[in-house]
Design an enzyme around this catalytic site. Structure first.
Site, PDB file in Angstrom:
ATOM      1  N   ARG A  60       0.457  -1.161  -0.360  1.00 58.30           N
ATOM      2  CA  ARG A  60       0.065   0.171  -0.154  1.00 58.30           C
ATOM      3  C   ARG A  60       1.028   1.713  -0.150  1.00 58.30           C
ATOM      4  O   ARG A  60       1.738   1.072   0.293  1.00 58.30           O
ATOM      5  CB  ARG A  60      -1.356  -0.026   1.258  1.00 58.30           C
ATOM      6  CG  ARG A  60      -0.080   0.297   2.362  1.00 58.30           C
ATOM      7  CD  ARG A  60      -1.191  -0.296   3.421  1.00 58.30           C
ATOM      8  NE  ARG A  60      -0.167   0.396   4.700  1.00 58.30           N
ATOM      9  CZ  ARG A  60      -0.715   1.504   5.660  1.00 58.30           C
ATOM     10  NH1 ARG A  60      -0.819   2.699   5.613  1.00 58.30           N
ATOM     11  NH2 ARG A  60       0.099   1.317   6.734  1.00 58.30           N
ATOM     12  N   GLY A  61       0.493   2.799   0.041  1.00 61.98           N
ATOM     13  CA  GLY A  61       0.780   3.856   0.184  1.00 61.98           C
ATOM     14  C   GLY A  61       1.697   3.991  -1.034  1.00 61.98           C
ATOM     15  O   GLY A  61       2.435   3.299  -2.192  1.00 61.98           O
ATOM     16  N   ILE A  62       3.390   4.253  -0.289  1.00 58.55           N
ATOM     17  CA  ILE A  62       4.552   4.737  -1.040  1.00 58.55           C
ATOM     18  C   ILE A  62       4.648   3.903  -1.932  1.00 58.55           C
ATOM     19  O   ILE A  62       5.253   3.365  -2.823  1.00 58.55           O
ATOM     20  CB  ILE A  62       5.666   5.782  -0.144  1.00 58.55           C
ATOM     21  CG1 ILE A  62       5.117   6.693  -0.092  1.00 58.55           C
ATOM     22  CG2 ILE A  62       6.354   5.280  -1.327  1.00 58.55           C
ATOM     23  CD1 ILE A  62       5.406   7.378   1.019  1.00 58.55           C
TER      24      ILE A  62
ATOM     25  N   ASN B  31      11.621   0.151   1.438  1.00 58.87           N
ATOM     26  CA  ASN B  31      10.521   1.168   2.284  1.00 58.87           C
ATOM     27  C   ASN B  31      10.361   0.345   3.810  1.00 58.87           C
ATOM     28  O   ASN B  31       9.097  -0.430   3.522  1.00 58.87           O
ATOM     29  CB  ASN B  31       9.191   1.274   1.198  1.00 58.87           C
ATOM     30  CG  ASN B  31       8.339   1.373   1.453  1.00 58.87           C
ATOM     31  OD1 ASN B  31       8.515   2.709   2.457  1.00 58.87           O
ATOM     32  ND2 ASN B  31       7.380   1.488   1.051  1.00 58.87           N
TER      33      ASN B  31
ATOM     34  N   GLY C  87       9.641   0.544   7.817  1.00 62.97           N
ATOM     35  CA  GLY C  87       9.745   0.985   8.362  1.00 62.97           C
ATOM     36  C   GLY C  87       8.150   2.041   9.234  1.00 62.97           C
ATOM     37  O   GLY C  87       6.703   2.051   8.010  1.00 62.97           O
TER      38      GLY C  87
ATOM     39  N   TYR D  89      12.502   7.375  15.512  1.00 63.77           N
ATOM     40  CA  TYR D  89      12.049   7.296  14.766  1.00 63.77           C
ATOM     41  C   TYR D  89      13.210   8.303  13.817  1.00 63.77           C
ATOM     42  O   TYR D  89      13.486   7.665  12.975  1.00 63.77           O
ATOM     43  CB  TYR D  89      10.694   7.224  14.337  1.00 63.77           C
ATOM     44  CG  TYR D  89       9.876   7.847  13.112  1.00 63.77           C
ATOM     45  CD1 TYR D  89      10.433   6.691  12.376  1.00 63.77           C
ATOM     46  CD2 TYR D  89      10.007   9.223  12.629  1.00 63.77           C
ATOM     47  CE1 TYR D  89       9.359   6.630  10.600  1.00 63.77           C
ATOM     48  CE2 TYR D  89       9.733   9.089  10.973  1.00 63.77           C
ATOM     49  CZ  TYR D  89       8.914   7.950  10.580  1.00 63.77           C
ATOM     50  OH  TYR D  89       9.288   8.390   8.882  1.00 63.77           O
TER      51      TYR D  89
ATOM     52  N   PRO E 188      10.831  11.839   2.220  1.00 66.85           N
ATOM     53  CA  PRO E 188       9.395  12.217   1.571  1.00 66.85           C
ATOM     54  C   PRO E 188       9.112  13.846   2.650  1.00 66.85           C
ATOM     55  O   PRO E 188       9.416  12.900   4.362  1.00 66.85           O
ATOM     56  CB  PRO E 188       8.571  10.941   1.404  1.00 66.85           C
ATOM     57  CG  PRO E 188       9.199   9.886   1.635  1.00 66.85           C
ATOM     58  CD  PRO E 188      10.554   9.892   2.442  1.00 66.85           C
ATOM     59  N   GLY E 189       8.448  13.937   2.757  1.00 66.66           N
ATOM     60  CA  GLY E 189       7.438  14.526   3.607  1.00 66.66           C
ATOM     61  C   GLY E 189       6.204  14.437   4.255  1.00 66.66           C
ATOM     62  O   GLY E 189       6.401  12.828   4.184  1.00 66.66           O
TER      63      GLY E 189
ATOM     64  N   ILE F   8       2.943  12.779   2.819  1.00 69.22           N
ATOM     65  CA  ILE F   8       1.923  12.051   2.315  1.00 69.22           C
ATOM     66  C   ILE F   8       1.257  11.913   2.466  1.00 69.22           C
ATOM     67  O   ILE F   8       1.321  10.267   3.437  1.00 69.22           O
ATOM     68  CB  ILE F   8       3.249  10.927   1.290  1.00 69.22           C
ATOM     69  CG1 ILE F   8       4.789  11.652   1.552  1.00 69.22           C
ATOM     70  CG2 ILE F   8       2.820  10.091   0.640  1.00 69.22           C
ATOM     71  CD1 ILE F   8       5.343  12.636   0.495  1.00 69.22           C
TER      72      ILE F   8
END
Length: 258
Positions: free
Chosen positions: A17-19, A93, A95, A158, A188-189, A191
Protein backbone atom coordinates in the site's frame (compact mmCIF):
# COMPACT_ATOMS: atom_id res chain seq x y z
CA UNK A 1 10.81 9.62 -20.95
CA UNK A 2 11.98 6.05 -21.53
CA UNK A 3 14.02 5.05 -18.47
CA UNK A 4 15.41 1.90 -20.13
CA UNK A 5 14.09 -0.34 -17.38
CA UNK A 6 12.27 -2.88 -19.54
CA UNK A 7 12.67 -6.47 -18.27
CA UNK A 8 14.83 -5.45 -15.33
CA UNK A 9 13.97 -7.00 -11.95
CA UNK A 10 12.75 -4.50 -9.37
CA UNK A 11 12.30 -5.51 -5.73
CA UNK A 12 10.14 -3.18 -3.63
CA UNK A 13 10.03 -3.87 0.10
CA UNK A 14 6.87 -2.77 1.86
CA UNK A 15 4.76 -2.40 -1.27
CA UNK A 16 1.28 -3.58 -0.36
CA UNK A 17 0.00 0.00 0.00
CA UNK A 18 0.95 3.66 0.03
CA UNK A 19 4.35 4.78 -1.20
CA UNK A 20 5.67 1.26 -1.78
CA UNK A 21 2.69 0.24 -3.88
CA UNK A 22 3.01 3.41 -5.98
CA UNK A 23 6.69 2.63 -6.56
CA UNK A 24 5.86 -0.89 -7.69
CA UNK A 25 3.23 0.47 -10.07
CA UNK A 26 5.75 2.88 -11.63
CA UNK A 27 8.25 0.05 -12.15
CA UNK A 28 5.55 -1.99 -13.86
CA UNK A 29 4.67 0.97 -16.08
CA UNK A 30 8.34 1.08 -17.11
CA UNK A 31 8.24 -2.58 -18.13
CA UNK A 32 10.04 -4.06 -15.12
CA UNK A 33 9.47 -7.47 -13.65
CA UNK A 34 8.41 -6.32 -10.22
CA UNK A 35 8.38 -8.01 -6.81
CA UNK A 36 5.95 -6.64 -4.23
CA UNK A 37 6.17 -7.61 -0.57
CA UNK A 38 4.26 -7.07 2.65
CA UNK A 39 3.74 -8.42 6.14
CA UNK A 40 -0.05 -8.47 5.90
CA UNK A 41 -1.26 -11.25 3.63
CA UNK A 42 -4.60 -9.53 3.13
CA UNK A 43 -3.11 -6.18 2.08
CA UNK A 44 -0.63 -7.92 -0.20
CA UNK A 45 -3.34 -9.96 -1.90
CA UNK A 46 -5.39 -6.80 -2.46
CA UNK A 47 -2.41 -5.00 -4.00
CA UNK A 48 -1.59 -8.03 -6.14
CA UNK A 49 -5.16 -8.21 -7.45
CA UNK A 50 -5.22 -4.50 -8.33
CA UNK A 51 -1.86 -4.60 -10.09
CA UNK A 52 -2.65 -7.85 -11.87
CA UNK A 53 -5.81 -6.32 -13.29
CA UNK A 54 -3.71 -3.57 -14.88
CA UNK A 55 -0.49 -5.36 -15.78
CA UNK A 56 -1.23 -9.09 -15.85
CA UNK A 57 0.72 -11.79 -14.03
CA UNK A 58 3.84 -12.32 -16.11
CA UNK A 59 5.76 -9.34 -14.69
CA UNK A 60 4.40 -9.36 -11.13
CA UNK A 61 5.46 -11.45 -8.15
CA UNK A 62 3.93 -11.05 -4.67
CA UNK A 63 5.83 -12.48 -1.69
CA UNK A 64 4.52 -12.27 1.86
CA UNK A 65 6.90 -12.06 4.80
CA UNK A 66 8.27 -9.97 7.65
CA UNK A 67 11.33 -8.21 6.27
CA UNK A 68 12.50 -7.27 9.75
CA UNK A 69 13.48 -10.94 10.10
CA UNK A 70 16.72 -12.09 8.44
CA UNK A 71 15.40 -15.59 7.83
CA UNK A 72 12.35 -14.20 6.03
CA UNK A 73 14.56 -11.88 3.98
CA UNK A 74 16.74 -14.75 2.79
CA UNK A 75 13.75 -16.96 2.01
CA UNK A 76 12.08 -14.25 -0.08
CA UNK A 77 15.27 -13.38 -1.95
CA UNK A 78 15.82 -17.06 -2.77
CA UNK A 79 12.34 -17.21 -4.30
CA UNK A 80 13.06 -14.16 -6.45
CA UNK A 81 16.38 -15.57 -7.62
CA UNK A 82 14.91 -18.98 -8.45
CA UNK A 83 12.19 -17.46 -10.64
CA UNK A 84 13.70 -14.31 -12.12
CA UNK A 85 17.40 -14.32 -11.30
CA UNK A 86 19.28 -11.28 -10.01
CA UNK A 87 17.69 -8.10 -8.70
CA UNK A 88 18.59 -4.99 -10.69
CA UNK A 89 16.72 -2.34 -8.66
CA UNK A 90 16.06 -2.63 -4.93
CA UNK A 91 13.93 -0.29 -2.84
CA UNK A 92 13.96 -0.47 0.95
CA UNK A 93 10.64 0.97 2.08
CA UNK A 94 10.46 -0.45 5.60
CA UNK A 95 9.49 1.23 8.85
CA UNK A 96 6.94 2.96 11.00
CA UNK A 97 6.68 6.42 12.54
CA UNK A 98 4.40 5.27 15.32
CA UNK A 99 5.93 5.57 18.74
CA UNK A 100 6.11 7.48 21.98
CA UNK A 101 6.86 11.20 21.74
CA UNK A 102 8.83 13.28 24.24
CA UNK A 103 12.34 12.71 25.49
CA UNK A 104 11.78 10.21 28.34
CA UNK A 105 11.64 7.07 26.22
CA UNK A 106 12.40 3.51 27.29
CA UNK A 107 15.27 1.44 25.90
CA UNK A 108 12.64 -0.97 24.59
CA UNK A 109 11.03 1.75 22.47
CA UNK A 110 14.41 2.89 21.12
CA UNK A 111 15.37 -0.67 20.25
CA UNK A 112 12.07 -1.43 18.53
CA UNK A 113 11.98 1.71 16.37
CA UNK A 114 15.62 1.23 15.36
CA UNK A 115 14.84 -2.40 14.50
CA UNK A 116 11.95 -1.33 12.31
CA UNK A 117 13.43 1.78 10.70
CA UNK A 118 17.16 1.04 10.44
CA UNK A 119 18.30 -2.53 11.04
CA UNK A 120 15.65 -4.12 8.82
CA UNK A 121 16.58 -1.98 5.79
CA UNK A 122 20.29 -2.57 6.36
CA UNK A 123 19.83 -6.34 6.67
CA UNK A 124 17.76 -6.49 3.50
CA UNK A 125 20.06 -4.36 1.38
CA UNK A 126 23.22 -6.02 2.71
CA UNK A 127 21.89 -9.32 1.36
CA UNK A 128 21.05 -7.76 -2.01
CA UNK A 129 24.29 -5.77 -2.31
CA UNK A 130 26.41 -8.93 -2.20
CA UNK A 131 24.98 -10.11 -5.52
CA UNK A 132 25.05 -6.63 -7.05
CA UNK A 133 28.71 -6.16 -6.20
CA UNK A 134 29.53 -9.58 -7.64
CA UNK A 135 27.76 -8.67 -10.89
CA UNK A 136 29.11 -5.09 -10.78
CA UNK A 137 25.67 -3.72 -11.51
CA UNK A 138 22.63 -2.53 -9.56
CA UNK A 139 20.77 0.31 -7.91
CA UNK A 140 19.48 0.70 -4.35
CA UNK A 141 17.11 3.34 -3.03
CA UNK A 142 16.30 3.77 0.65
CA UNK A 143 13.06 5.47 1.69
CA UNK A 144 13.99 7.70 4.63
CA UNK A 145 12.13 10.80 5.84
CA UNK A 146 12.59 14.52 6.35
CA UNK A 147 12.57 13.67 10.07
CA UNK A 148 16.09 12.37 9.51
CA UNK A 149 17.23 15.76 8.23
CA UNK A 150 16.01 18.27 10.79
CA UNK A 151 13.98 18.73 13.96
CA UNK A 152 10.31 17.75 13.84
CA UNK A 153 7.66 16.59 16.29
CA UNK A 154 8.14 12.95 15.28
CA UNK A 155 9.24 10.37 17.92
CA UNK A 156 12.94 10.79 18.69
CA UNK A 157 13.89 7.14 17.99
CA UNK A 158 12.17 7.30 14.60
CA UNK A 159 13.95 10.52 13.63
CA UNK A 160 17.30 9.23 14.83
CA UNK A 161 16.87 5.95 12.94
CA UNK A 162 16.01 7.77 9.71
CA UNK A 163 19.05 10.03 10.13
CA UNK A 164 21.22 6.95 10.65
CA UNK A 165 19.73 5.38 7.53
CA UNK A 166 20.69 8.44 5.47
CA UNK A 167 24.22 8.28 6.85
CA UNK A 168 24.47 4.57 6.10
CA UNK A 169 23.28 5.08 2.52
CA UNK A 170 25.76 7.91 1.94
CA UNK A 171 28.69 5.91 3.27
CA UNK A 172 27.89 2.54 1.71
CA UNK A 173 27.53 4.31 -1.65
CA UNK A 174 31.25 5.13 -1.50
CA UNK A 175 32.14 1.53 -0.73
CA UNK A 176 30.15 -0.08 -3.54
CA UNK A 177 30.62 2.69 -6.12
CA UNK A 178 33.83 1.14 -7.54
CA UNK A 179 31.72 -1.94 -8.39
CA UNK A 180 29.26 0.19 -10.44
CA UNK A 181 26.52 -0.15 -7.82
CA UNK A 182 24.63 3.01 -6.91
CA UNK A 183 22.94 3.78 -3.57
CA UNK A 184 20.63 6.74 -3.01
CA UNK A 185 17.83 7.86 -0.69
CA UNK A 186 14.53 9.67 -0.94
CA UNK A 187 13.25 11.68 2.03
CA UNK A 188 9.49 12.23 1.73
CA UNK A 189 7.60 14.89 3.60
CA UNK A 190 3.91 14.63 4.43
CA UNK A 191 2.38 12.03 2.11
CA UNK A 192 -1.36 11.41 2.12
CA UNK A 193 -2.89 8.08 1.10
CA UNK A 194 -5.83 5.94 2.30
CA UNK A 195 -5.02 4.12 5.52
CA UNK A 196 -1.84 6.10 6.15
CA UNK A 197 -0.96 8.06 9.28
CA UNK A 198 -1.93 11.42 7.76
CA UNK A 199 -5.24 9.99 6.58
CA UNK A 200 -5.97 8.99 10.15
CA UNK A 201 -4.93 12.36 11.60
CA UNK A 202 -6.91 14.25 8.98
CA UNK A 203 -10.02 12.29 9.90
CA UNK A 204 -9.50 12.87 13.62
CA UNK A 205 -8.75 16.59 13.46
CA UNK A 206 -9.09 18.11 9.99
CA UNK A 207 -8.75 21.73 11.11
CA UNK A 208 -5.51 21.12 12.99
CA UNK A 209 -4.02 19.20 10.06
CA UNK A 210 -5.04 21.88 7.55
CA UNK A 211 -3.49 24.56 9.75
CA UNK A 212 -0.25 22.57 10.05
CA UNK A 213 0.09 22.05 6.31
CA UNK A 214 -0.64 25.71 5.59
CA UNK A 215 1.99 26.84 8.10
CA UNK A 216 4.74 24.31 7.40
CA UNK A 217 4.57 23.42 3.68
CA UNK A 218 5.24 26.27 1.22
CA UNK A 219 3.39 24.45 -1.56
CA UNK A 220 0.39 24.32 0.77
CA UNK A 221 -0.58 20.69 0.26
CA UNK A 222 0.22 17.06 0.98
CA UNK A 223 2.34 15.04 -1.37
CA UNK A 224 1.02 11.87 -2.94
CA UNK A 225 2.70 8.46 -3.24
CA UNK A 226 3.08 8.77 -7.00
CA UNK A 227 5.29 11.84 -6.60
CA UNK A 228 7.67 9.89 -4.38
CA UNK A 229 7.55 6.93 -6.76
CA UNK A 230 8.66 9.13 -9.67
CA UNK A 231 11.81 10.09 -7.74
CA UNK A 232 12.58 6.49 -6.82
CA UNK A 233 12.16 5.03 -10.28
CA UNK A 234 14.27 7.79 -11.85
CA UNK A 235 17.08 7.16 -9.34
CA UNK A 236 16.87 3.44 -10.12
CA UNK A 237 17.28 3.96 -13.85
CA UNK A 238 20.27 4.44 -16.12
CA UNK A 239 19.15 8.06 -16.55
CA UNK A 240 20.60 8.58 -13.06
CA UNK A 241 23.88 6.76 -13.73
CA UNK A 242 26.03 9.57 -12.28
CA UNK A 243 23.92 9.95 -9.13
CA UNK A 244 24.97 8.01 -6.04
CA UNK A 245 25.23 8.82 -2.35
CA UNK A 246 22.51 11.43 -2.80
CA UNK A 247 19.22 12.13 -1.07
CA UNK A 248 16.28 13.65 -2.90
CA UNK A 249 14.04 15.60 -0.54
CA UNK A 250 10.41 15.58 -1.70
CA UNK A 251 8.48 17.63 0.84
CA UNK A 252 6.86 20.63 -0.83
CA UNK A 253 9.60 22.88 0.54
CA UNK A 254 9.02 22.03 4.21
CA UNK A 255 12.61 21.46 5.29
CA UNK A 256 14.66 24.55 6.02
CA UNK A 257 18.08 22.94 6.07
CA UNK A 258 20.23 22.74 2.95
Amino acid sequence: MDLNLTDQVAFVAGSSRGIGKAIAEKFLLEGCRTVITGRSEGDLQTAQAELTQRFGTSRLMALQGDLTDLGAIRHILMQVESQWGNIDCAVANIGTGRGQTGWDISDTQWTELFRMNLWSSIRLISEILTAMVRRQRGSVVFISSITGLESTAAPLPYSAAKAALLSYAKNVARQVGPYHVRVNSVAPGNILFPGGSWDRRKTENPEKVASYIAAEVPLGRFGNPEEIADCVVFLSSDRANFITGSCIVADGGQTRSL
